[in-house]
Design a protein around this motif. Structure first.
Motif, PDB file in Angstrom:
ATOM      1  N   GLU A  61      37.428 -11.144   7.561  1.00 55.40           N
ATOM      2  CA  GLU A  61      36.685 -10.469   8.620  1.00 55.40           C
ATOM      3  C   GLU A  61      35.509 -11.325   9.091  1.00 55.40           C
ATOM      4  O   GLU A  61      35.263 -11.447  10.304  1.00 55.40           O
ATOM      5  CB  GLU A  61      36.160  -9.110   8.127  1.00 55.40           C
ATOM      6  CG  GLU A  61      37.236  -8.070   7.872  1.00 55.40           C
ATOM      7  CD  GLU A  61      37.937  -8.270   6.533  1.00 55.40           C
ATOM      8  OE1 GLU A  61      37.440  -9.107   5.711  1.00 55.40           O
ATOM      9  OE2 GLU A  61      38.967  -7.625   6.290  1.00 55.40           O
ATOM     10  N   ARG A  62      34.802 -11.950   8.143  1.00 57.79           N
ATOM     11  CA  ARG A  62      33.671 -12.807   8.514  1.00 57.79           C
ATOM     12  C   ARG A  62      34.149 -14.058   9.243  1.00 57.79           C
ATOM     13  O   ARG A  62      33.488 -14.531  10.176  1.00 57.79           O
ATOM     14  CB  ARG A  62      32.883 -13.189   7.254  1.00 57.79           C
ATOM     15  CG  ARG A  62      32.136 -12.033   6.621  1.00 57.79           C
ATOM     16  CD  ARG A  62      30.971 -11.592   7.511  1.00 57.79           C
ATOM     17  NE  ARG A  62      30.223 -10.505   6.931  1.00 57.79           N
ATOM     18  CZ  ARG A  62      29.197 -10.650   6.090  1.00 57.79           C
ATOM     19  NH1 ARG A  62      28.826 -11.869   5.732  1.00 57.79           N
ATOM     20  NH2 ARG A  62      28.563  -9.608   5.608  1.00 57.79           N
ATOM     21  N   ALA A  64      36.800 -14.275  11.137  1.00 59.86           N
ATOM     22  CA  ALA A  64      37.193 -13.864  12.488  1.00 59.86           C
ATOM     23  C   ALA A  64      35.969 -13.646  13.368  1.00 59.86           C
ATOM     24  O   ALA A  64      35.951 -14.039  14.548  1.00 59.86           O
ATOM     25  CB  ALA A  64      38.032 -12.589  12.413  1.00 59.86           C
ATOM     26  N   GLU A  65      34.928 -13.038  12.791  1.00 60.64           N
ATOM     27  CA  GLU A  65      33.700 -12.807  13.556  1.00 60.64           C
ATOM     28  C   GLU A  65      33.039 -14.128  13.931  1.00 60.64           C
ATOM     29  O   GLU A  65      32.601 -14.315  15.069  1.00 60.64           O
ATOM     30  CB  GLU A  65      32.730 -11.967  12.730  1.00 60.64           C
ATOM     31  CG  GLU A  65      31.428 -11.655  13.467  1.00 60.64           C
ATOM     32  CD  GLU A  65      30.457 -10.865  12.615  1.00 60.64           C
ATOM     33  OE1 GLU A  65      29.803  -9.967  13.140  1.00 60.64           O
ATOM     34  OE2 GLU A  65      30.344 -11.176  11.406  1.00 60.64           O
ATOM     35  N   ARG A  66      32.980 -15.081  12.988  1.00 64.03           N
ATOM     36  CA  ARG A  66      32.375 -16.379  13.276  1.00 64.03           C
ATOM     37  C   ARG A  66      33.163 -17.124  14.337  1.00 64.03           C
ATOM     38  O   ARG A  66      32.592 -17.807  15.195  1.00 64.03           O
ATOM     39  CB  ARG A  66      32.279 -17.197  11.992  1.00 64.03           C
ATOM     40  CG  ARG A  66      31.691 -18.606  12.154  1.00 64.03           C
ATOM     41  CD  ARG A  66      30.345 -18.590  12.849  1.00 64.03           C
ATOM     42  NE  ARG A  66      29.381 -17.743  12.173  1.00 64.03           N
ATOM     43  CZ  ARG A  66      28.222 -17.367  12.697  1.00 64.03           C
ATOM     44  NH1 ARG A  66      27.880 -17.772  13.925  1.00 64.03           N
ATOM     45  NH2 ARG A  66      27.387 -16.586  12.034  1.00 64.03           N
ATOM     46  N   SER A  67      34.486 -16.982  14.297  1.00 66.05           N
ATOM     47  CA  SER A  67      35.326 -17.637  15.303  1.00 66.05           C
ATOM     48  C   SER A  67      35.013 -17.113  16.700  1.00 66.05           C
ATOM     49  O   SER A  67      34.946 -17.886  17.664  1.00 66.05           O
ATOM     50  CB  SER A  67      36.806 -17.413  14.978  1.00 66.05           C
ATOM     51  OG  SER A  67      37.632 -17.999  15.962  1.00 66.05           O
ATOM     52  N   LEU A  68      34.789 -15.796  16.817  1.00 66.66           N
ATOM     53  CA  LEU A  68      34.438 -15.214  18.117  1.00 66.66           C
ATOM     54  C   LEU A  68      33.081 -15.723  18.595  1.00 66.66           C
ATOM     55  O   LEU A  68      32.892 -16.034  19.772  1.00 66.66           O
ATOM     56  CB  LEU A  68      34.414 -13.681  18.017  1.00 66.66           C
ATOM     57  CG  LEU A  68      35.752 -12.970  17.935  1.00 66.66           C
ATOM     58  CD1 LEU A  68      35.547 -11.471  17.694  1.00 66.66           C
ATOM     59  CD2 LEU A  68      36.561 -13.188  19.210  1.00 66.66           C
ATOM     60  N   LYS A  69      32.130 -15.812  17.675  1.00 64.12           N
ATOM     61  CA  LYS A  69      30.796 -16.299  18.032  1.00 64.12           C
ATOM     62  C   LYS A  69      30.822 -17.764  18.459  1.00 64.12           C
ATOM     63  O   LYS A  69      30.127 -18.177  19.381  1.00 64.12           O
ATOM     64  CB  LYS A  69      29.848 -16.121  16.845  1.00 64.12           C
ATOM     65  CG  LYS A  69      29.532 -14.672  16.500  1.00 64.12           C
ATOM     66  CD  LYS A  69      28.603 -14.600  15.295  1.00 64.12           C
ATOM     67  CE  LYS A  69      28.196 -13.167  14.984  1.00 64.12           C
ATOM     68  NZ  LYS A  69      27.260 -13.088  13.838  1.00 64.12           N
ATOM     69  N   CYS A 159      22.037 -10.739  17.276  1.00 64.90           N
ATOM     70  CA  CYS A 159      22.240 -12.164  17.048  1.00 64.90           C
ATOM     71  C   CYS A 159      22.225 -12.851  18.409  1.00 64.90           C
ATOM     72  O   CYS A 159      22.986 -12.472  19.302  1.00 64.90           O
ATOM     73  CB  CYS A 159      23.563 -12.432  16.333  1.00 64.90           C
ATOM     74  SG  CYS A 159      23.487 -12.172  14.560  1.00 64.90           S
ATOM     75  N   THR A 201      31.089 -11.800  23.322  1.00 68.50           N
ATOM     76  CA  THR A 201      31.180 -12.141  21.909  1.00 68.50           C
ATOM     77  C   THR A 201      30.152 -11.302  21.139  1.00 68.50           C
ATOM     78  O   THR A 201      29.344 -10.593  21.741  1.00 68.50           O
ATOM     79  CB  THR A 201      30.890 -13.641  21.687  1.00 68.50           C
ATOM     80  OG1 THR A 201      29.472 -13.862  21.760  1.00 68.50           O
ATOM     81  CG2 THR A 201      31.598 -14.506  22.719  1.00 68.50           C
ATOM     82  N   PRO A 202      30.139 -11.373  19.801  1.00 68.11           N
ATOM     83  CA  PRO A 202      29.126 -10.620  19.039  1.00 68.11           C
ATOM     84  C   PRO A 202      27.702 -11.132  19.248  1.00 68.11           C
ATOM     85  O   PRO A 202      26.752 -10.443  18.859  1.00 68.11           O
ATOM     86  CB  PRO A 202      29.566 -10.835  17.580  1.00 68.11           C
ATOM     87  CG  PRO A 202      31.016 -11.166  17.646  1.00 68.11           C
ATOM     88  CD  PRO A 202      31.182 -11.941  18.920  1.00 68.11           C
ATOM     89  N   ASN A 203      27.550 -12.315  19.830  1.00 68.14           N
ATOM     90  CA  ASN A 203      26.221 -12.892  20.072  1.00 68.14           C
ATOM     91  C   ASN A 203      25.857 -12.845  21.543  1.00 68.14           C
ATOM     92  O   ASN A 203      26.732 -12.883  22.414  1.00 68.14           O
ATOM     93  CB  ASN A 203      26.174 -14.357  19.634  1.00 68.14           C
ATOM     94  CG  ASN A 203      26.039 -14.520  18.136  1.00 68.14           C
ATOM     95  OD1 ASN A 203      26.130 -13.547  17.390  1.00 68.14           O
ATOM     96  ND2 ASN A 203      25.820 -15.742  17.695  1.00 68.14           N
TER      97      ASN A 203
END
Length: 257
Positions: A61-62, A64-69, A159, A201-203
């Motif tokens: 999960e982390r 995948a999240e970093r990849s999106l960011k 973020c 993205t999440p950021n």
């Protein structure tokens, strides 16, 4: 220093600059040198460091999240990261882009969020293709000035990120990658940040920002339009910002009508 000029006012330079120590005999001149050294250290300390061969997070999960960011910076304005390790820690790769001068001093209409808050921590990461580096900051919101339809409120943390940062290689040496005129926020300082997130993205990406200081605001963008606000007292600056936000809302409402 090797300078390679490219179209659209883009300049790329790789610099190996060993510090030069100069001794003066007068107390005043020595004090000036100390202040220059302090400013130099603060300038370079603003950039977090990413490991070129950093291990992946064990959590899917982390990862995948970093990849999106990181996807935002698979393409960017900076030259691609040089995979060869630097010979010393003073190497730099910097880029000058013309779009910086096109950004308004108060980019209200160019931003989805305008918030006030404090930087809590800073880290740097590579893009997914390891061609660029970006700095990421945890930002705790104390006030929301503009948010469109975004669900954020006081007390929450975001973020935020900006292209640039140090890249550290296996030999321990670091190379700085930066865009001329784009400064990074510092941990523990208060800022007004102008943010956008067109990639969803999440950021949120930092469009521009100003540090709120007792001796006057400090601009994070080095453009002529941003420098016009440098040193302005916080009350005067905030009045101008509120006015710009109100005018932006009025203009948007007229377009919708």
């Amino acid at each position: 220093m090797l300078i390679n000029k490219k179209p659209l006012l883009v300049v790329v330079a790789i610099a190996s600059m060993a510090p030069v120590l100069v001794s003066f005999h007068t107390r005043g001149q020595q004090k000036d040198i100390s202040e220059q050294e302090r400013q130099k250290r603060e300038f370079y300390s603003q950039y977090p460091t990413a490991l070129y061969n950093a291990p992946e997070n064990s959590s899917p999960e982390r990862r995948a999240e970093r990849s999106l960011k990181s996807k935002r910076y698979d393409k960017g304005r900076m030259p691609e990261i040089i995979s060869q390790a630097p010979v010393d820690d003073t190497e730099e790769v910097f880029t000058i882009t013309e779009d910086l001068e096109l950004t308004p001093g108060l980019p209200v209409n160019e931003s989805e969020l305008v918030v006030i808050g404090e930087i809590l921590d800073a880290n740097a990461y590579l893009s997914n293709n390891k061609k660029r580096v970006y700095s990421e900051f945890s930002f705790r919101i104390s006030d929301v000035l503009k948010k469109n339809d975004i669900s954020v409120s006081k007390g929450e943390s975001l973020c935020v990120d900006r292209e640039g940062g140090y890249v550290q290689f296996e030999n321990g040496r670091k190379r700085l990658h930066s865009i001329g005129g784009l400064l990074m926020p510092l941990v523990g300082r208060r800022y007004v940040l102008f943010l956008k997130n067109k990639e969803k993205t999440p950021n949120y990406e930092i469009v521009s920002g100003y540090e709120l200081k007792a001796d006057g605001v400090k601009n994070l963008n080095g453009s002529e339009k941003s420098r016009a606000y440098a040193g302005m007292d916080e009350m005067t600056f905030m009045k101008l910002l509120y006015k710009a936000i109100a005018e932006g809302v009025e203009s948007r409402n007229k377009k919708e009508d």
